[in-house]
Design a protein around this motif. Sequence first.
Motif, PDB file in Angstrom:
ATOM      1  N   UNK A  36       5.332  -7.634  -8.826  1.00 32.41           N
ATOM      2  CA  UNK A  36       4.109  -8.433  -8.881  1.00 32.41           C
ATOM      3  C   UNK A  36       3.329  -8.458  -7.588  1.00 32.41           C
ATOM      4  N   UNK A  37       3.901  -7.848  -6.526  1.00 33.28           N
ATOM      5  CA  UNK A  37       3.152  -7.766  -5.262  1.00 33.28           C
ATOM      6  C   UNK A  37       2.081  -6.686  -5.374  1.00 33.28           C
ATOM      7  N   UNK A  38       0.931  -6.923  -4.729  1.00 40.96           N
ATOM      8  CA  UNK A  38      -0.221  -6.037  -4.874  1.00 40.96           C
ATOM      9  C   UNK A  38      -0.840  -5.686  -3.539  1.00 40.96           C
ATOM     10  N   UNK A  39      -1.434  -4.512  -3.502  1.00 45.11           N
ATOM     11  CA  UNK A  39      -2.267  -4.099  -2.371  1.00 45.11           C
ATOM     12  C   UNK A  39      -3.468  -3.357  -2.922  1.00 45.11           C
ATOM     13  N   UNK A  40      -4.642  -3.715  -2.464  1.00 48.96           N
ATOM     14  CA  UNK A  40      -5.878  -3.027  -2.852  1.00 48.96           C
ATOM     15  C   UNK A  40      -6.460  -2.357  -1.619  1.00 48.96           C
ATOM     16  N   UNK A  41      -6.891  -1.101  -1.761  1.00 46.56           N
ATOM     17  CA  UNK A  41      -7.503  -0.387  -0.647  1.00 46.56           C
ATOM     18  C   UNK A  41      -8.890   0.120  -1.030  1.00 46.56           C
ATOM     19  N   UNK A  42      -9.862  -0.158  -0.135  1.00 48.46           N
ATOM     20  CA  UNK A  42     -11.203   0.388  -0.289  1.00 48.46           C
ATOM     21  C   UNK A  42     -11.242   1.812   0.258  1.00 48.46           C
TER      22      UNK A  42
END
Length: 273
Positions: A36-42
Motif C-alpha cells: 500500500x506504500x506509494x511513490x509518484x514521479x513527475x
Amino acid sequence: MSDKIIYFARDLLEKGEDFVIAKVVDTHGSTPRKKGAWLLMKQDGTTAGTVGGGRLEAETEKLCKETFKTREKSKLHHFKLNTEERDALDMGCGGDADVLIEYIDASHPEEFVEEFHLETTAYIFGAGHVGLELEPVLRYINFKTVAIDDREEYANRERFPQAADVKVIQDFKHAFEDIETDEDSYIIIVTRGHMGDYDVLKDALKQKSAYVGMIGSRKKNSMLFDMLRKEGYSEDDIARVHAPIGLSIQAETPEEIAISIAAEMIQVRANND
C-alpha cells in the motif's frame, strides 16, 4: 494512496502531464514499508510519497526514470532486502518487496482515475443552456457527470451523449429521490427558474457534498436564502452555498458561465485535498 499523492496525481492529469506510479503490492518478512506504500514521479524527477527509503527507494526511482523512456504500462519488480544474497539491496531488513511500476498516460487515464477514485461526481440540476455547456467541461477535468432535468426533451442522450448518467425526474421537489451523494459529490443548481432552484437547494442542503452552487443574481439568491431561514435552515447551512455560482470573471454567455463554474469547482476540489 495518501491525500497528498491523490492531489499531486489529479493536478498532473488536469495539466495533461504524464507520470509514473510505483506501488508496493506485496511484502514478505521485515520491510521498511508494507503493501500500500506509494511513490509518484513527475517527468522532471520530482516525487511525492515513498516506497520505503534507502536503496529500495533509490532503485525504484531509477526504474521510474527508465519507465518515462520506455513508456511501459506496467511491470512488477522483485527486491530482496537482505545482506546475504548476491543480487540483494543490502538494506539489512531481511525481507522481500514487490513493487509495481506503472506509466500513466494523461491522455488516457481512465483505469488510474477509476482505481483511485480521482473522479468526483458532479450532479447538474438543470439541463438547459448552462447545463449543456457545463457538462463536457466538467468531464474534461475528471468529474463524473450526471445531467438532471424534469423535461425529457432537455435531459436525454442526444444532448448529453457522454455523460455518466442522464436522469429525467418528476419535478425538482423530488430531485434527490434516486440519488445518493457523498463527501465527494458536487451539486450544481442551474434550473430554468427560481422555484426550481429553491426546491433543489432545500434538499441539497440535506445531502452530503463537497460543493453546492446555485446560479442567479445576488438579489434573487438573497430572497431564496430568506425563504430558507423561515423554514429553519441555519446560517451554517446557507454558508455552504456558492451563490452566485462560479468565480467572478464577468461571465455572461452560457459558455463563459460554464467556465466560471468549473474554475470554482477546481478551486474547491484542490482546497478539499
